[in-house]
Scaffold this motif. Structure first.
Motif, PDB file in Angstrom:
ATOM      1  N   ASN A  28       1.433  -7.699  -0.441  1.00 15.55           N
ATOM      2  CA  ASN A  28       0.149  -7.278   0.095  1.00 15.55           C
ATOM      3  C   ASN A  28       0.107  -5.752   0.166  1.00 15.55           C
ATOM      4  OD1 ASN A  28      -1.136  -9.936   1.072  1.00 15.55           O
ATOM      5  ND2 ASN A  28       0.907 -10.007   1.988  1.00 15.55           N
ATOM      6  N   ILE A  29      -1.102  -5.195   0.154  1.00 13.91           N
ATOM      7  CA  ILE A  29      -1.256  -3.746   0.261  1.00 13.91           C
ATOM      8  C   ILE A  29      -1.064  -3.320   1.709  1.00 13.91           C
ATOM      9  CG2 ILE A  29      -2.843  -1.806   0.007  1.00 13.91           C
ATOM     10  CD1 ILE A  29      -4.184  -3.258  -2.243  1.00 13.91           C
ATOM     11  N   THR A  30      -0.275  -2.266   1.893  1.00 16.16           N
ATOM     12  CA  THR A  30      -0.053  -1.731   3.233  1.00 16.16           C
ATOM     13  C   THR A  30       0.041  -0.217   3.159  1.00 16.16           C
ATOM     14  OG1 THR A  30       1.423  -1.780   5.160  1.00 16.16           O
ATOM     15  CG2 THR A  30       2.445  -1.955   3.002  1.00 16.16           C
ATOM     16  N   GLY A  31      -0.259   0.443   4.229  1.00 17.03           N
ATOM     17  CA  GLY A  31      -0.108   1.893   4.267  1.00 17.03           C
ATOM     18  C   GLY A  31       1.357   2.275   4.221  1.00 17.03           C
ATOM     19  N   ALA A  32       1.648   3.413   3.583  1.00 19.35           N
ATOM     20  CA  ALA A  32       3.036   3.853   3.466  1.00 19.35           C
ATOM     21  C   ALA A  32       3.564   4.279   4.826  1.00 19.35           C
ATOM     22  CB  ALA A  32       3.137   5.001   2.472  1.00 19.35           C
ATOM     23  N   GLY A  33       4.609   3.601   5.292  1.00 20.62           N
ATOM     24  CA  GLY A  33       5.233   3.942   6.566  1.00 20.62           C
ATOM     25  C   GLY A  33       6.365   4.932   6.389  1.00 20.62           C
ATOM     26  N   GLN A  34       7.119   5.156   7.447  1.00 16.20           N
ATOM     27  CA  GLN A  34       8.208   6.128   7.392  1.00 16.20           C
ATOM     28  C   GLN A  34       9.348   5.683   6.485  1.00 16.20           C
ATOM     29  OE1 GLN A  34       9.471   7.036  11.383  1.00 16.20           O
ATOM     30  NE2 GLN A  34       7.628   8.239  11.846  1.00 16.20           N
ATOM     31  N   ASP A  35       9.411   4.375   6.190  1.00 15.33           N
ATOM     32  CA  ASP A  35      10.476   3.897   5.308  1.00 15.33           C
ATOM     33  C   ASP A  35      10.047   3.838   3.854  1.00 15.33           C
ATOM     34  OD1 ASP A  35       8.705   1.776   5.528  1.00 15.33           O
ATOM     35  OD2 ASP A  35      10.287   0.256   5.481  1.00 15.33           O
ATOM     36  N   ALA A  36       8.871   4.377   3.532  1.00 13.93           N
ATOM     37  CA  ALA A  36       8.423   4.385   2.144  1.00 13.93           C
ATOM     38  C   ALA A  36       9.418   5.133   1.271  1.00 13.93           C
ATOM     39  CB  ALA A  36       7.040   5.025   2.031  1.00 13.93           C
ATOM     40  N   PHE A  37       9.837   4.493   0.180  1.00 10.67           N
ATOM     41  CA  PHE A  37      10.825   5.028  -0.751  1.00 10.67           C
ATOM     42  C   PHE A  37      12.200   5.185  -0.084  1.00 10.67           C
ATOM     43  CE2 PHE A  37       6.659   6.609  -2.039  1.00 10.67           C
ATOM     44  CZ  PHE A  37       6.597   6.151  -3.349  1.00 10.67           C
ATOM     45  N   ARG A  38      12.369   4.557   1.048  1.00  9.69           N
ATOM     46  CA  ARG A  38      13.668   4.558   1.729  1.00  9.69           C
ATOM     47  C   ARG A  38      13.939   3.182   2.329  1.00  9.69           C
ATOM     48  NH1 ARG A  38      11.549   9.615   3.353  1.00  9.69           N
ATOM     49  NH2 ARG A  38      10.775   8.708   5.287  1.00  9.69           N
ATOM     50  N   ARG A  39      13.693   2.141   1.544  1.00 15.67           N
ATOM     51  CA  ARG A  39      13.869   0.782   2.049  1.00 15.67           C
ATOM     52  C   ARG A  39      15.354   0.449   2.222  1.00 15.67           C
ATOM     53  NH1 ARG A  39      13.005  -2.485  -1.404  1.00 15.67           N
ATOM     54  NH2 ARG A  39      12.758  -1.088  -3.182  1.00 15.67           N
ATOM     55  N   ALA A  40      15.623  -0.469   3.116  1.00 20.48           N
ATOM     56  CA  ALA A  40      17.009  -0.828   3.408  1.00 20.48           C
ATOM     57  C   ALA A  40      17.639  -1.665   2.297  1.00 20.48           C
ATOM     58  CB  ALA A  40      17.079  -1.593   4.730  1.00 20.48           C
ATOM     59  N   LEU A  41      16.829  -2.517   1.649  1.00 21.47           N
ATOM     60  CA  LEU A  41      17.362  -3.433   0.642  1.00 21.47           C
ATOM     61  C   LEU A  41      16.610  -3.307  -0.680  1.00 21.47           C
ATOM     62  CD1 LEU A  41      17.677  -6.661   2.836  1.00 21.47           C
ATOM     63  CD2 LEU A  41      19.548  -5.157   2.113  1.00 21.47           C
ATOM     64  N   PRO A  42      17.314  -3.421  -1.801  1.00 25.47           N
ATOM     65  CA  PRO A  42      16.638  -3.455  -3.100  1.00 25.47           C
ATOM     66  C   PRO A  42      16.096  -4.862  -3.365  1.00 25.47           C
ATOM     67  CG  PRO A  42      18.987  -3.662  -3.428  1.00 25.47           C
ATOM     68  CD  PRO A  42      18.784  -3.473  -1.940  1.00 25.47           C
ATOM     69  N   TYR A  43      15.191  -4.972  -4.331  1.00 26.11           N
ATOM     70  CA  TYR A  43      14.723  -6.283  -4.778  1.00 26.11           C
ATOM     71  C   TYR A  43      15.343  -6.562  -6.147  1.00 26.11           C
ATOM     72  CZ  TYR A  43      10.912  -5.151  -1.496  1.00 26.11           C
ATOM     73  OH  TYR A  43      10.176  -4.770  -0.403  1.00 26.11           O
ATOM     74  N   SER A  44      15.778  -7.782  -6.337  1.00 26.46           N
ATOM     75  CA  SER A  44      16.267  -8.169  -7.665  1.00 26.46           C
ATOM     76  C   SER A  44      15.141  -8.779  -8.491  1.00 26.46           C
ATOM     77  CB  SER A  44      17.423  -9.175  -7.534  1.00 26.46           C
ATOM     78  OG  SER A  44      16.991 -10.355  -6.855  1.00 26.46           O
ATOM     79  N   ASN A  45      14.169  -9.383  -7.803  1.00 22.82           N
ATOM     80  CA  ASN A  45      13.028  -9.996  -8.483  1.00 22.82           C
ATOM     81  C   ASN A  45      11.788  -9.914  -7.594  1.00 22.82           C
ATOM     82  OD1 ASN A  45      11.463 -11.378 -10.334  1.00 22.82           O
ATOM     83  ND2 ASN A  45      12.087 -13.396  -9.588  1.00 22.82           N
ATOM     84  N   PRO A  46      10.803  -9.070  -7.959  1.00 25.60           N
ATOM     85  CA  PRO A  46      10.809  -8.137  -9.094  1.00 25.60           C
ATOM     86  C   PRO A  46      11.797  -7.003  -8.853  1.00 25.60           C
ATOM     87  CG  PRO A  46       8.904  -7.746  -7.719  1.00 25.60           C
ATOM     88  CD  PRO A  46       9.556  -8.974  -7.169  1.00 25.60           C
ATOM     89  N   PRO A  47      12.389  -6.453  -9.919  1.00 24.98           N
ATOM     90  CA  PRO A  47      13.421  -5.420  -9.729  1.00 24.98           C
ATOM     91  C   PRO A  47      12.838  -4.149  -9.141  1.00 24.98           C
ATOM     92  CG  PRO A  47      12.833  -5.636 -12.042  1.00 24.98           C
ATOM     93  CD  PRO A  47      12.145  -6.760 -11.337  1.00 24.98           C
ATOM     94  N   LEU A  48      13.442  -3.680  -8.040  1.00 28.49           N
ATOM     95  CA  LEU A  48      12.974  -2.460  -7.394  1.00 28.49           C
ATOM     96  C   LEU A  48      14.112  -1.878  -6.574  1.00 28.49           C
ATOM     97  CD1 LEU A  48      10.102  -1.125  -7.380  1.00 28.49           C
ATOM     98  CD2 LEU A  48       9.889  -1.949  -5.045  1.00 28.49           C
ATOM     99  N   LYS A  49      14.453  -0.621  -6.844  1.00 32.87           N
ATOM    100  CA  LYS A  49      15.499   0.047  -6.098  1.00 32.87           C
ATOM    101  C   LYS A  49      14.989   0.441  -4.720  1.00 32.87           C
ATOM    102  CE  LYS A  49      17.585   1.941 -10.310  1.00 32.87           C
ATOM    103  NZ  LYS A  49      17.960   3.181 -11.043  1.00 32.87           N
TER     104      LYS A  49
END
Length: 223
Positions: A59-80
């Protein structure tokens, strides 16, 4: 009385080849172009399998303080953890080609390296309509007149005709890179005279240098 560029040059557009090898500065295409965002929105999943890294129900959400600093990567869909899916609004619009991909880049060795040089990207100038389908101006008429006199180095007025169904404005402050396979030919290009002015304008806007043609015409139109 100051003249307008589109009154001095009655012909702004000429026919252009659709041959891939002949793509050049000043040719018109249609391409999916995004609206530059001032408020950053991202796609975030409401459900994540922590063990498998599978993310679902985005879902669409506003970028919070953890934007581009997430704790976990996604394997599917792939996202660091330092990557995000950005939510952007886009639509097909006319664009003017600045530079086709450099064929020399295909000679760059890539074996054993993570970086990708060959992306087949084309920087283009986005073109926005200056009036609606009924012919009503979308902008203050004084502003349009100033654009027609080249008083803004980031805007070029483009009269209706050729690839354009309405009067439009090319915006150098909204240049984007478009993948080559997303460019749809229109079979039109700027004439040599207008192309030379735009080329000079591009140089002047982005570097402040080599803007003689653009500057000379801007001064002439103000006389």
């Amino acid at each position: 009385m100051a003249a307008f560029l589109d009154e001095i040059f009655e012909q702004f557009y000429t026919s252009a080849t659709v041959d891939l090898a002949s793509r050049a500065f000043g040719q018109f295409f249609r391409a999916p172009a995004y609206y530059p965002h001032q408020k950053l929105d991202i796609w975030r999943p409401s459900s994540v399998d922590v063990k498998l890294g599978i993310a679902t129900n985005f879902n669409i959400t506003g970028a919070g303080q953890d934007a581009f600093r997430r704790a976990l990567p996604y394997s599917n869909p792939p996202l660091k953890t330092n990557e995000e899916f950005i939510a952007l609004k886009a639509k097909p619009r006319p664009v003017i080609l600045i530079q086709p991909p450099d064929p020399e880049l295909t000679k760059v060795k890539k074996a054993g390296y993570a970086g990708k040089v060959v992306r087949h990207l084309c920087p283009v100038v986005l073109v926005y309509s200056a009036e609606d389908d009924a012919g009503n101006s979308k902008f203050d008429l004084e502003f349009i007149d100033r654009v027609r006199r080249l008083e803004y180095r980031q805007f070029l007025f483009l009269p209706k005709g050729g690839p354009l169904t309405v009067d439009s404005i090319a915006r150098l402050d909204e240049v984007q890179s478009i993948a080559e396979n997303q460019l749809e030919p229109t079979k039109f290009a700027l004439t040599t005279e207008i192309c030379n002015i735009l080329r000079s304008q591009v140089s002047y806007f982005f570097t402040g240098l080599s803007g003689k043609d653009f500057g000379d015409w801007a001064a002439l139109l103000r006389e």
